[in-house]
Design an enzyme around this catalytic site. Sequence first.
Site, PDB file in Angstrom:
ATOM      1  N   GLU A 287       8.050   7.764   7.188  1.00 26.93           N
ATOM      2  CA  GLU A 287       6.945   9.156   6.203  1.00 26.93           C
ATOM      3  C   GLU A 287       6.188   8.355   5.572  1.00 26.93           C
ATOM      4  OE1 GLU A 287       6.736  12.122   7.336  1.00 26.93           O
ATOM      5  OE2 GLU A 287       8.702  10.738   8.596  1.00 26.93           O
ATOM      6  N   CYS A 321       3.697  13.569  -1.787  1.00 24.63           N
ATOM      7  CA  CYS A 321       3.168  13.444  -0.637  1.00 24.63           C
ATOM      8  C   CYS A 321       2.681  14.696  -0.056  1.00 24.63           C
ATOM      9  CB  CYS A 321       4.151  12.841   0.090  1.00 24.63           C
ATOM     10  SG  CYS A 321       5.966  14.244   0.466  1.00 24.63           S
TER      11      CYS A 321
HETATM   12  P1  NAD Z   1       4.981   2.401  -2.138  1.00 28.43           P
HETATM   13  O1  NAD Z   1       3.796   1.615   0.021  1.00 28.43           O
HETATM   14  O2  NAD Z   1       4.138   1.488  -3.143  1.00 28.43           O
HETATM   15  O3  NAD Z   1       6.471   1.818  -1.588  1.00 28.43           O
HETATM   16  C1  NAD Z   1       7.151   2.619  -0.930  1.00 28.43           C
HETATM   17  C2  NAD Z   1       7.988   1.515  -1.379  1.00 28.43           C
HETATM   18  O4  NAD Z   1       8.277   0.312  -0.401  1.00 28.43           O
HETATM   19  C3  NAD Z   1       8.773   0.823  -2.217  1.00 28.43           C
HETATM   20  O5  NAD Z   1       9.922   0.464  -2.400  1.00 28.43           O
HETATM   21  C4  NAD Z   1       8.325  -0.412  -2.329  1.00 28.43           C
HETATM   22  O6  NAD Z   1       8.463  -1.318  -3.209  1.00 28.43           O
HETATM   23  C5  NAD Z   1       7.852  -1.149  -1.411  1.00 28.43           C
HETATM   24  N1  NAD Z   1       7.513  -1.850  -0.291  1.00 28.43           N
HETATM   25  C6  NAD Z   1       6.240  -2.483  -0.738  1.00 28.43           C
HETATM   26  N2  NAD Z   1       5.663  -3.541  -0.172  1.00 28.43           N
HETATM   27  C7  NAD Z   1       6.534  -3.873   0.829  1.00 28.43           C
HETATM   28  C8  NAD Z   1       6.530  -4.533   1.876  1.00 28.43           C
HETATM   29  N3  NAD Z   1       5.811  -5.588   2.220  1.00 28.43           N
HETATM   30  N4  NAD Z   1       7.473  -4.778   3.051  1.00 28.43           N
HETATM   31  C9  NAD Z   1       8.788  -3.978   2.142  1.00 28.43           C
HETATM   32  N5  NAD Z   1       9.015  -2.767   1.460  1.00 28.43           N
HETATM   33  C10 NAD Z   1       7.532  -2.667   0.458  1.00 28.43           C
HETATM   34  O7  NAD Z   1       4.724   3.491  -1.871  1.00 28.43           O
HETATM   35  P2  NAD Z   1       4.954   4.448  -3.457  1.00 28.43           P
HETATM   36  O8  NAD Z   1       3.727   3.829  -4.343  1.00 28.43           O
HETATM   37  O9  NAD Z   1       6.298   4.364  -4.095  1.00 28.43           O
HETATM   38  O10 NAD Z   1       4.949   6.093  -2.631  1.00 28.43           O
HETATM   39  C11 NAD Z   1       4.213   6.459  -3.141  1.00 28.43           C
HETATM   40  C12 NAD Z   1       3.350   7.198  -1.744  1.00 28.43           C
HETATM   41  O11 NAD Z   1       5.082   7.355  -0.772  1.00 28.43           O
HETATM   42  C13 NAD Z   1       2.499   8.713  -1.536  1.00 28.43           C
HETATM   43  O12 NAD Z   1       1.356   7.105  -0.365  1.00 28.43           O
HETATM   44  C14 NAD Z   1       3.400   9.047  -0.380  1.00 28.43           C
HETATM   45  O13 NAD Z   1       2.259  10.258   0.003  1.00 28.43           O
HETATM   46  C15 NAD Z   1       4.368   8.501   0.246  1.00 28.43           C
HETATM   47  N6  NAD Z   1       5.025   9.622   0.287  1.00 28.43           N
HETATM   48  C16 NAD Z   1       5.497   9.767   1.150  1.00 28.43           C
HETATM   49  C17 NAD Z   1       6.407  10.580   1.680  1.00 28.43           C
HETATM   50  C18 NAD Z   1       6.866  12.003   2.480  1.00 28.43           C
HETATM   51  O14 NAD Z   1       7.937  12.311   3.083  1.00 28.43           O
HETATM   52  N7  NAD Z   1       5.951  11.353   4.003  1.00 28.43           N
HETATM   53  C19 NAD Z   1       7.498  11.369   1.277  1.00 28.43           C
HETATM   54  C20 NAD Z   1       7.060  10.508  -0.842  1.00 28.43           C
HETATM   55  C21 NAD Z   1       6.405   9.848  -0.240  1.00 28.43           C
END
Ligand code: NAD
Length: 516
Positions: A287, A321
Amino acid sequence: MIPYRPEPLTDFRSADAAAAFDTALAAVERQLGVETPLVIGGRRIMTERRLRSINPSARDETVGLSAQADAALAEQALLAANRAYADWSRRTPQFRADLLLKAAALLRRRKHEFSAWLLLEAGKSRGEADADTAEAIDFLEYYARQALQLELRAAAELVALPGENNRLSYLPLGVGVIIAPWNFPLAILVGMSMAAVVAGNTVVVKPASATPIIAAKWQELLEEAGLPDGVVQLLPGSGSEIGDYLVTHPLTRFVSFTGSRDVGVHIAGLAAQLTPGQKWLKRYVAEMGGKDGIVVNADADLELAAAGIVASAFGYSGQKCSACSRAIVHEAVYDELLERCTALTAKLTVGDVRDPHVYTGPVIDESSQRKIAGYLALAPQEGRVVAGGQLLEGTGFFVQPTLVADVAPDARLMQEEIFGPVLAFAKARDWTEALRIANDTDYGLTGSVYTRSRAAVEAAIREFHVGNLYINRKCTGAVVGAHPFGGFNMSGTDSKAGGPDYLQLFTQLKLVSELL
Ligand code: NAD
């Protein structure tokens, strides 16, 4: 079992509720600076390296120091999950559901305490924090019941053939990696991980680096609820350092990710590659981001529309999001709606969320504030700034709620996920053009339309290509069980969290046919 009902939100206008929250907040504040371990196979491990979690409202305040995993600990975590799988996968759905129900009861009892951690670590106002905790309770209650439903559903799905006894069962997949975001650090982490667990999988949970303390508090509660060792490993750490390791590991059977588009796409590529020793294609549930729009017709109730737009755009500083970052408005009512939204935006209070009167709190951290500052600098080139437009000096990472008028549909402000309190207004000639502009994005998560016309509603239902479409209401605030949540296109795999099909994503179906 009593039917599922969403957890009621706390009414903080009640003096008793406000006082109870203040007491919980004071108690949590006395714990600031707490050190939290990672957990592997039930063992708590403190590492030399720590992740410092800070209060976004007061950057000098340390919320806590979390253990930080490296690749060697990630390996141990996957092995522990794999060991625990043999037992956990054979437990009955009832046994597993009971764990979730117990955890829900404990969380309900300690609701304000968890919301206080959310306020301090994620910068949520008390209302937003309360909704996050309530949603976590909802996921537990809902998925517990869904796990029991799955069995019944499997039995009902088959056509009977004479002389045969046919049985279908939903089996778990194996070891899963759960990668959670910081913006719903309780609800989404709980929902993603416990859906997989109640379906019989064991997991390694990697919380976001900004919010490891709330994850550790949740892990403690799970243990108190009776979580067997090894079913959930808590593995805080840097995404780039341990993320790829976890995703590419041959023991990993599935990855459940919520976060940004870039990271989600990166993981999709990695998860698709085979690693030596791997016996399956990995299941991937993702997501990702959104560029959600609210579309307003000439015949709309403009007071309602303005309230919905402002709440969707600036609640939790636009860091959902589902947040509205584009308002697409029929030209006949554009000026009036813009004026109403500008007036409402100007009234929003910004600051430290410990103040109960603050509506728009900080953004999560300095790098997020810097990224948003880049969009604020772009705003006068791409449109007309009619409210806000500046970062705010202060103890925390504050950004003024910002409204930018007259933005072209292809401008960056209309195309890129900003994830901050920045809203672009665009004008449309008619309803058809408005819906076309709304769809002109790579994303497809949520959207709203405001109109009194049935034909316009029908057109939106048919044409507006988003996973969650709302009519005459705001585009944030999905309720578990009532509004299954997930998006199209670059918003993800449309998993519909909080919906009746979600648990199936963490199962595989086995058919047994016996000749009688
Ligand atoms: P992010 O992508 O920066 O991080 C998400 C997670 O991924 C964190 O735990 C991070 O440490 C991890 N991560 C980062 N690099 C990685 C890698 N190379 N391999 C594996 N894991 C890795 O996102 P964020 O800043 O934590 O959250 C905000 C984003 O999430 C926004 O884009 C928002 O729209 C989205 N979001 C979507 C939903 C949905 O249901 N669609 C819900 C909440 C947030």
